[in-house]
Design a protein around this motif. Structure first.
Motif, PDB file in Angstrom:
ATOM      1  N   ALA A 255       0.863  -1.180   0.000  1.00 37.78           N
ATOM      2  CA  ALA A 255       0.000   0.000   0.000  1.00 37.78           C
ATOM      3  C   ALA A 255       0.899   1.230   0.000  1.00 37.78           C
ATOM      4  CB  ALA A 255      -0.925   0.011   1.206  1.00 37.78           C
ATOM      5  N   ASP A 256       0.816   2.027  -1.044  1.00 37.36           N
ATOM      6  CA  ASP A 256       1.613   3.242  -1.166  1.00 37.36           C
ATOM      7  C   ASP A 256       0.822   4.447  -0.672  1.00 37.36           C
ATOM      8  OD1 ASP A 256       3.724   1.900  -2.236  1.00 37.36           O
ATOM      9  OD2 ASP A 256       3.629   2.820  -4.220  1.00 37.36           O
ATOM     10  N   ILE A 257       1.515   5.552  -0.521  1.00 37.13           N
ATOM     11  CA  ILE A 257       0.870   6.843  -0.273  1.00 37.13           C
ATOM     12  C   ILE A 257       1.575   7.889  -1.119  1.00 37.13           C
ATOM     13  CG2 ILE A 257       2.327   7.180   1.771  1.00 37.13           C
ATOM     14  CD1 ILE A 257       0.138   9.005   2.891  1.00 37.13           C
ATOM     15  N   ASN A 258       0.803   8.767  -1.727  1.00 40.95           N
ATOM     16  CA  ASN A 258       1.380   9.897  -2.465  1.00 40.95           C
ATOM     17  C   ASN A 258       0.661  11.150  -2.001  1.00 40.95           C
ATOM     18  OD1 ASN A 258       1.963  11.931  -4.514  1.00 40.95           O
ATOM     19  ND2 ASN A 258       2.873  10.241  -5.669  1.00 40.95           N
ATOM     20  N   GLU A 259       1.396  12.026  -1.323  1.00 44.03           N
ATOM     21  CA  GLU A 259       0.768  13.193  -0.711  1.00 44.03           C
ATOM     22  C   GLU A 259       0.474  14.302  -1.701  1.00 44.03           C
ATOM     23  OE1 GLU A 259       3.482  13.904   2.602  1.00 44.03           O
ATOM     24  OE2 GLU A 259       1.910  13.109   3.909  1.00 44.03           O
ATOM     25  N   THR A 260       0.935  14.167  -2.945  1.00 42.11           N
ATOM     26  CA  THR A 260       0.540  15.149  -3.955  1.00 42.11           C
ATOM     27  C   THR A 260      -0.870  14.877  -4.467  1.00 42.11           C
ATOM     28  OG1 THR A 260       1.544  13.857  -5.753  1.00 42.11           O
ATOM     29  CG2 THR A 260       2.933  15.495  -4.667  1.00 42.11           C
ATOM     30  N   ILE A 261      -1.388  13.672  -4.194  1.00 44.57           N
ATOM     31  CA  ILE A 261      -2.808  13.393  -4.439  1.00 44.57           C
ATOM     32  C   ILE A 261      -3.565  13.843  -3.195  1.00 44.57           C
ATOM     33  CG2 ILE A 261      -4.540  11.620  -4.886  1.00 44.57           C
ATOM     34  CD1 ILE A 261      -2.408   9.916  -6.166  1.00 44.57           C
ATOM     35  N   GLN A 262      -4.449  14.788  -3.352  1.00 41.80           N
ATOM     36  CA  GLN A 262      -5.139  15.344  -2.195  1.00 41.80           C
ATOM     37  C   GLN A 262      -6.647  15.205  -2.323  1.00 41.80           C
ATOM     38  OE1 GLN A 262      -3.815  19.280  -1.173  1.00 41.80           O
ATOM     39  NE2 GLN A 262      -1.666  18.697  -1.127  1.00 41.80           N
TER      40      GLN A 262
END
Length: 412
Positions: A255-262
């Motif tokens: 499970a990844d996270i990308n903080e530029t996706i808001q």
């Protein structure tokens, strides 16, 4: 003998309370400073691919994305949500929006259809499904997922607006076959006191957890999964946005996270609504710990460590706090340290309780954080006891304005 047992139980409880709130976050920071492997780098990639609304031959290689939005009486937000999805930078022929109305008694479905016919939205493929009876969010997800054909499924709350490049960045992440889940950053427009700090804290924890193997769970505002990895949820699942992603992680995917996706939450909550929401999350935390015990297997490495330190201890934390208080009170007459510990705990708990009763909001950032933290653990304790005693049903129906946020439980 009884005195010795009390001493060690109290000491262990105090240590675990400090570890969960201070030690664990600091330890995560230390651990993620080490050089990352290529697999770990994939879990924290923040490079933002750029499309700029320009169609190209490369678009043909992009995965199809289905947006699943369970809904119960969302007429206030549905038009803005559809317009938001219509504005995203992704080929429209690769996006399918599915609005699943769970026995709605308002005009959610009608407004959705009308908005989909607007000039700026007509290119968007929108399907509105109306279930006659309100069966709950989990039932909606289980019943609707077999109808979805997209390579990737984006599950999203209707009151949360999505950043315009979210789908394009998500497609970039899912080009890695090991990625099964992708989480976004949860943002609040109108945050209650302490709430934004809590979510900023959770975002930092989640980002660091991802570097140790996988982020844990998701929030319902917006997250992505590979459709083929979906497993129907148990009908009584409470925190679906934690259990569903972790079922995929349990299969061996990351499970990844990308903080530029808001995902920006539009619907405000007051303190009373937030407490009701956290009661439910507390019950769900207990349930998910019981049902995801295999994730505690040490052979799972970083995932076992983060699941135990973050989610496991969160369920037990209220009980450790109570043990620390009672034990300190018993040991206080013969030990100055425990007398001081007892005084500190009673002072904090009384101050928070009086502020809640009086409706007073503290001014300082530390005071706000403590109030939010203590209130949250109180809700966690009650929610856990509700689950153990069978009082928590797991449904998300709205029965009043006070429970209006119950379908937006964020279980991070």
């Amino acid at each position: 003998m009884a005195h010795e047992i009390t001493f060690w139980l109290t000491t262990a409880s105090i240590i675990l309370v400090i570890y969960h709130h201070v030690g664990y976050p600091l330890l995560l920071k230390i651990l993620v400073r080490k050089p990352l492997t290529s697999a770990e780098k994939g879990a924290t990639t923040q490079t933002t691919p750029v499309r700029g609304y320009r169609s190209s031959a490369n678009d043909i290689d992009l995965p199809t994305i289905s947006v699943l939005m369970p809904a119960y009486n969302e007429e206030k937000w549905i038009a803005d949500k559809i317009r938001n999805l219509a504005a995203l930078d992704y080929p429209s022929n690769k996006v399918h929006v599915v609005l699943a109305c769970d026995g709605c008694t308002d005009k959610t479905a009608d407004i959705a259809r009308q908005t989909a016919e607007e000039a700026l939205c007509k290119h968007l493929n929108v399907t509105v499904i109306e279930y006659e009876h309100n069966a709950g969010k989990v039932a909606v997800i289980n019943n609707t997922m077999p109808l979805i054909q997209g390579d990737i499924v984006a599950l999203s709350d209707i009151s949360a607006l999505v950043s315009i490049d979210a789908f394009y960045i998500a497609a970039h992440h899912f080009s890695d076959a090991n990625v099964g889940v992708l989480n976004s950053r949860y943002c609040l427009i109108n945050a209650a006191d302490g709430e934004q700090k809590y979510w900023d804290y959770q975002s930092t924890i989640q980002r660091n957890e991802a570097q140790l193997g996988s982020s844990l769970g998701a929030h319902g505002a917006l997250y992505f999964i590979r459709r083929e990895l979906f497993t129907p949820l148990a009908p009584d699942t409470i925190n679906d946005d934690f259990v569903l992603p972790m079922q995929i992680v349990k299969k061996g995917f990351r499970a990844d996270i990308n903080e530029t996706i808001q995902a920006v939450e539009l619907e405000p909550t007051n303190a009373h609504q937030d407490f009701r929401r956290r009661l439910r999350i507390g019950a769900g935390n207990c349930q998910q710990l019981m049902r995801l015990l295999p994730l505690l297997n040490p052979l799972r490495g970083g995932i076992a460590f983060t699941f135990a330190s973050g989610k496991g201890l969160r369920v037990l934390m209220p009980f450790f706090m109570v043990t620390a208080l009672l034990g300190s009170a018993l040991l206080a007459p013969s030990n100055n340290f425990f007398a001081l510990a007892m005084t500190g705990q009673i002072t904090i708990y009384l101050a928070v309780g009086l502020c809640r009763v009086a409706g007073y909001q503290p001014k300082g950032s530390i005071a706000k954080a403590l109030q939010y933290l203590v209130t949250g653990h109180t809700a966690n304790l009650i929610g856990t006891l509700r689950y153990i005693t069978g009082l928590e049903t797991g449904r998300w129906t709205r029965v009043s304005e006070d429970s209006k946020t119950s379908n937006k439980d964020k279980s991070l």
